[in-house]
Design a protein around this motif. Structure first.
Motif, PDB file in Angstrom:
ATOM      1  N   THR A   1       0.826  -1.212   0.000  1.00 33.33           N
ATOM      2  CA  THR A   1       0.000   0.000   0.000  1.00 33.33           C
ATOM      3  C   THR A   1       0.858   1.260   0.000  1.00 33.33           C
ATOM      4  O   THR A   1       0.328   2.363  -0.043  1.00 33.33           O
ATOM      5  CB  THR A   1      -0.935   0.031   1.222  1.00 33.33           C
ATOM      6  OG1 THR A   1      -0.153   0.113   2.421  1.00 33.33           O
ATOM      7  CG2 THR A   1      -1.808  -1.208   1.266  1.00 33.33           C
TER       8      THR A   1
ATOM      9  N   SER B   1       4.230   3.617  -1.438  1.00 34.32           N
ATOM     10  CA  SER B   1       5.010   3.910  -2.640  1.00 34.32           C
ATOM     11  C   SER B   1       6.474   3.552  -2.453  1.00 34.32           C
ATOM     12  O   SER B   1       7.036   3.696  -1.361  1.00 34.32           O
ATOM     13  CB  SER B   1       4.887   5.391  -2.988  1.00 34.32           C
ATOM     14  OG  SER B   1       5.782   5.736  -4.028  1.00 34.32           O
TER      15      SER B   1
ATOM     16  N   ARG C   1       1.476   6.430   1.129  1.00 35.81           N
ATOM     17  CA  ARG C   1       0.461   5.666   0.388  1.00 35.81           C
ATOM     18  C   ARG C   1       0.450   6.125  -1.068  1.00 35.81           C
ATOM     19  O   ARG C   1       0.446   7.320  -1.353  1.00 35.81           O
ATOM     20  CB  ARG C   1      -0.920   5.864   1.020  1.00 35.81           C
ATOM     21  CG  ARG C   1      -1.099   5.191   2.371  1.00 35.81           C
ATOM     22  CD  ARG C   1      -2.534   5.378   2.847  1.00 35.81           C
ATOM     23  NE  ARG C   1      -3.475   4.730   1.958  1.00 35.81           N
ATOM     24  CZ  ARG C   1      -4.062   3.542   2.191  1.00 35.81           C
ATOM     25  NH1 ARG C   1      -3.745   2.866   3.272  1.00 35.81           N
ATOM     26  NH2 ARG C   1      -4.925   3.037   1.338  1.00 35.81           N
ATOM     27  N   TRP C   2       0.399   5.137  -1.981  1.00 38.34           N
ATOM     28  CA  TRP C   2       0.435   5.493  -3.403  1.00 38.34           C
ATOM     29  C   TRP C   2      -0.920   5.960  -3.928  1.00 38.34           C
ATOM     30  O   TRP C   2      -1.005   6.564  -5.001  1.00 38.34           O
ATOM     31  CB  TRP C   2       0.957   4.339  -4.252  1.00 38.34           C
ATOM     32  CG  TRP C   2       0.300   3.002  -4.052  1.00 38.34           C
ATOM     33  CD1 TRP C   2       0.785   1.951  -3.328  1.00 38.34           C
ATOM     34  CD2 TRP C   2      -0.955   2.550  -4.594  1.00 38.34           C
ATOM     35  NE1 TRP C   2      -0.071   0.882  -3.382  1.00 38.34           N
ATOM     36  CE2 TRP C   2      -1.155   1.215  -4.152  1.00 38.34           C
ATOM     37  CE3 TRP C   2      -1.923   3.150  -5.411  1.00 38.34           C
ATOM     38  CZ2 TRP C   2      -2.285   0.463  -4.490  1.00 38.34           C
ATOM     39  CZ3 TRP C   2      -3.059   2.408  -5.758  1.00 38.34           C
ATOM     40  CH2 TRP C   2      -3.219   1.080  -5.294  1.00 38.34           C
ATOM     41  N   ASP C   3      -1.999   5.702  -3.182  1.00 35.69           N
ATOM     42  CA  ASP C   3      -3.329   6.123  -3.628  1.00 35.69           C
ATOM     43  C   ASP C   3      -3.677   7.530  -3.141  1.00 35.69           C
ATOM     44  O   ASP C   3      -4.824   7.971  -3.263  1.00 35.69           O
ATOM     45  CB  ASP C   3      -4.396   5.120  -3.180  1.00 35.69           C
ATOM     46  CG  ASP C   3      -4.458   4.941  -1.667  1.00 35.69           C
ATOM     47  OD1 ASP C   3      -3.547   5.438  -0.960  1.00 35.69           O
ATOM     48  OD2 ASP C   3      -5.409   4.293  -1.186  1.00 35.69           O
ATOM     49  N   ARG C   4      -2.675   8.224  -2.589  1.00 28.91           N
ATOM     50  CA  ARG C   4      -2.840   9.611  -2.160  1.00 28.91           C
ATOM     51  C   ARG C   4      -1.642  10.419  -2.643  1.00 28.91           C
ATOM     52  O   ARG C   4      -0.626   9.857  -3.024  1.00 28.91           O
ATOM     53  CB  ARG C   4      -2.932   9.690  -0.629  1.00 28.91           C
ATOM     54  CG  ARG C   4      -4.071   8.864  -0.042  1.00 28.91           C
ATOM     55  CD  ARG C   4      -3.997   8.833   1.473  1.00 28.91           C
ATOM     56  NE  ARG C   4      -4.999   7.932   2.037  1.00 28.91           N
ATOM     57  CZ  ARG C   4      -5.083   7.610   3.330  1.00 28.91           C
ATOM     58  NH1 ARG C   4      -4.196   8.124   4.192  1.00 28.91           N
ATOM     59  NH2 ARG C   4      -6.022   6.788   3.759  1.00 28.91           N
TER      60      ARG C   4
ATOM     61  N   GLY D   1       1.633  11.304  -7.204  1.00 31.90           N
ATOM     62  CA  GLY D   1       0.392  10.549  -7.083  1.00 31.90           C
ATOM     63  C   GLY D   1      -0.833  11.453  -7.018  1.00 31.90           C
ATOM     64  O   GLY D   1      -0.727  12.665  -7.158  1.00 31.90           O
ATOM     65  N   PRO D   2      -1.989  10.832  -6.776  1.00 27.92           N
ATOM     66  CA  PRO D   2      -2.179   9.393  -6.517  1.00 27.92           C
ATOM     67  C   PRO D   2      -2.016   8.559  -7.788  1.00 27.92           C
ATOM     68  O   PRO D   2      -2.108   9.076  -8.892  1.00 27.92           O
ATOM     69  CB  PRO D   2      -3.614   9.328  -5.990  1.00 27.92           C
ATOM     70  CG  PRO D   2      -4.298  10.500  -6.639  1.00 27.92           C
ATOM     71  CD  PRO D   2      -3.253  11.586  -6.724  1.00 27.92           C
TER      72      PRO D   2
ATOM     73  N   LYS E   1      -2.750   4.538  -9.768  1.00 30.73           N
ATOM     74  CA  LYS E   1      -3.757   3.488  -9.891  1.00 30.73           C
ATOM     75  C   LYS E   1      -3.329   2.188  -9.216  1.00 30.73           C
ATOM     76  O   LYS E   1      -4.161   1.352  -8.892  1.00 30.73           O
ATOM     77  CB  LYS E   1      -4.056   3.226 -11.367  1.00 30.73           C
ATOM     78  CG  LYS E   1      -4.723   4.391 -12.086  1.00 30.73           C
ATOM     79  CD  LYS E   1      -5.002   4.048 -13.536  1.00 30.73           C
ATOM     80  CE  LYS E   1      -5.674   5.201 -14.263  1.00 30.73           C
ATOM     81  NZ  LYS E   1      -5.941   4.874 -15.702  1.00 30.73           N
ATOM     82  N   SER E   2      -2.013   1.981  -9.055  1.00 33.24           N
ATOM     83  CA  SER E   2      -1.521   0.720  -8.507  1.00 33.24           C
ATOM     84  C   SER E   2      -0.137   0.912  -7.910  1.00 33.24           C
ATOM     85  O   SER E   2       0.530   1.930  -8.157  1.00 33.24           O
ATOM     86  CB  SER E   2      -1.447  -0.352  -9.604  1.00 33.24           C
ATOM     87  OG  SER E   2      -0.457   0.009 -10.571  1.00 33.24           O
ATOM     88  N   TRP E   3       0.290  -0.071  -7.121  1.00 32.00           N
ATOM     89  CA  TRP E   3       1.651  -0.038  -6.580  1.00 32.00           C
ATOM     90  C   TRP E   3       2.659  -0.017  -7.719  1.00 32.00           C
ATOM     91  O   TRP E   3       3.654   0.709  -7.648  1.00 32.00           O
ATOM     92  CB  TRP E   3       1.894  -1.259  -5.692  1.00 32.00           C
ATOM     93  CG  TRP E   3       3.285  -1.272  -5.139  1.00 32.00           C
ATOM     94  CD1 TRP E   3       3.726  -0.669  -3.993  1.00 32.00           C
ATOM     95  CD2 TRP E   3       4.444  -1.875  -5.735  1.00 32.00           C
ATOM     96  NE1 TRP E   3       5.085  -0.855  -3.845  1.00 32.00           N
ATOM     97  CE2 TRP E   3       5.548  -1.588  -4.893  1.00 32.00           C
ATOM     98  CE3 TRP E   3       4.661  -2.627  -6.889  1.00 32.00           C
ATOM     99  CZ2 TRP E   3       6.845  -2.041  -5.182  1.00 32.00           C
ATOM    100  CZ3 TRP E   3       5.947  -3.062  -7.184  1.00 32.00           C
ATOM    101  CH2 TRP E   3       7.032  -2.774  -6.328  1.00 32.00           C
TER     102      TRP E   3
ATOM    103  N   ALA F   1       3.054   3.435  -9.269  1.00 35.94           N
ATOM    104  CA  ALA F   1       3.814   4.303  -8.364  1.00 35.94           C
ATOM    105  C   ALA F   1       5.293   3.942  -8.380  1.00 35.94           C
ATOM    106  O   ALA F   1       6.159   4.823  -8.328  1.00 35.94           O
ATOM    107  CB  ALA F   1       3.261   4.186  -6.944  1.00 35.94           C
TER     108      ALA F   1
END
Length: 233
Positions: free
Chosen positions: A66, A68, A74-77, A87-88, A90-92, A95
């Motif tokens: 979860t 980066s 976090r890669w989704d932020r 970022g954010p 879409k996926s690890w 990132a």
């Protein structure tokens, strides 16, 4: 103070050749090696060897999927730590590609994947403050007999008495080599793959450029002969 990277490569290679583990790297090495296929996806897009990606992942976020690869956010932020503002994603994997291609030290541009070169790229990933002090980087050597103490506890603040509790990249690579001998042949190069942008596709056969030895090649040769004879006459 500018760091001489050629000298640092030589120092890291010399340390690698004499390094011995002082802690148990085996469990983490097995965990990282078990995710080889996932790291290879990123390797195929960046040219960075999968085992190098794996040890960065461990150092930056204890292999959290979860977080980066760039800094452990976090890669989704949107990231808040350096490099901030990424970022954010879409996926690890997305990132990770961004971290290796677009963030310092731009690992995807690194060309020297000898073991000395790979360890020096990893040291740059964490920063060259240790090299400027002339001391082994715990990012690389923690957990081996090449490191005793000393750590940057925050940006620009070095404490010579603090011991890095994480496992270093070199010891992890040594342990991973015990599981997969192709990872780092002794004193040789870390296997890597060229990014797709660097690969030149093989030319495809066509009417203008028929495959050598084909019927089209024979016809083209006859046509060239007729044209040459016509010009001479």
């Amino acid at each position: 103070m500018t760091v001489d990277l050629a000298a640092l490569k030589a120092d890291n290679l010399a340390r690698w050749q004499r390094a011995a583990p002082m802690r148990d790297f085996s469990a983490v090495a097995r965990r990282l090696a078990a995710s080889k296929a996932r790291y290879q996806v990123v390797s195929a897009q960046t040219g960075v060897p999968w085992c190098v990606i794996a040890v960065i992942h461990e150092r930056e976020s204890s292999q959290s999927w979860t977080a980066s690869l760039a800094q452990g956010d976090r890669w989704d932020r949107v990231s808040v730590h350096v490099p901030a503002g990424r970022g954010p994603f879409k996926s690890w994997e997305d990132a990770a590609v961004d971290a290796l291609v677009r963030c310092a030290p731009y690992a995807a541009r690194w060309m020297d994947w000898s073991i000395g070169g790979a360890l020096t790229l990893l040291e740059q990933y964490n920063g060259l403050g240790y090299a400027r002090r002339g001391v082994p980087s715990p990012y690389i050597w923690a957990g081996t007999d090449q490191y005793r103490a000393g750590k940057y506890v925050r940006d620009g603040v070095y404490d010579p008495d603090v011991v890095d509790k994480q496992l270093g990249c070199a010891g992890l690579l040594l342990a991973m080599r015990g599981l997969d001998a192709s990872i780092v042949p002794s004193n040789a190069s870390v296997p890597s793959v060229p990014p797709p942008s660097q690969a030149m596709p093989a030319p495809q056969a066509s009417i203008a450029h028929p495959a050598k030895g084909s019927i089209g090649d024979l016809v083209a040769s006859l046509v060239r002969t007729v044209i040459l004879t016509f010009k001479r006459s």
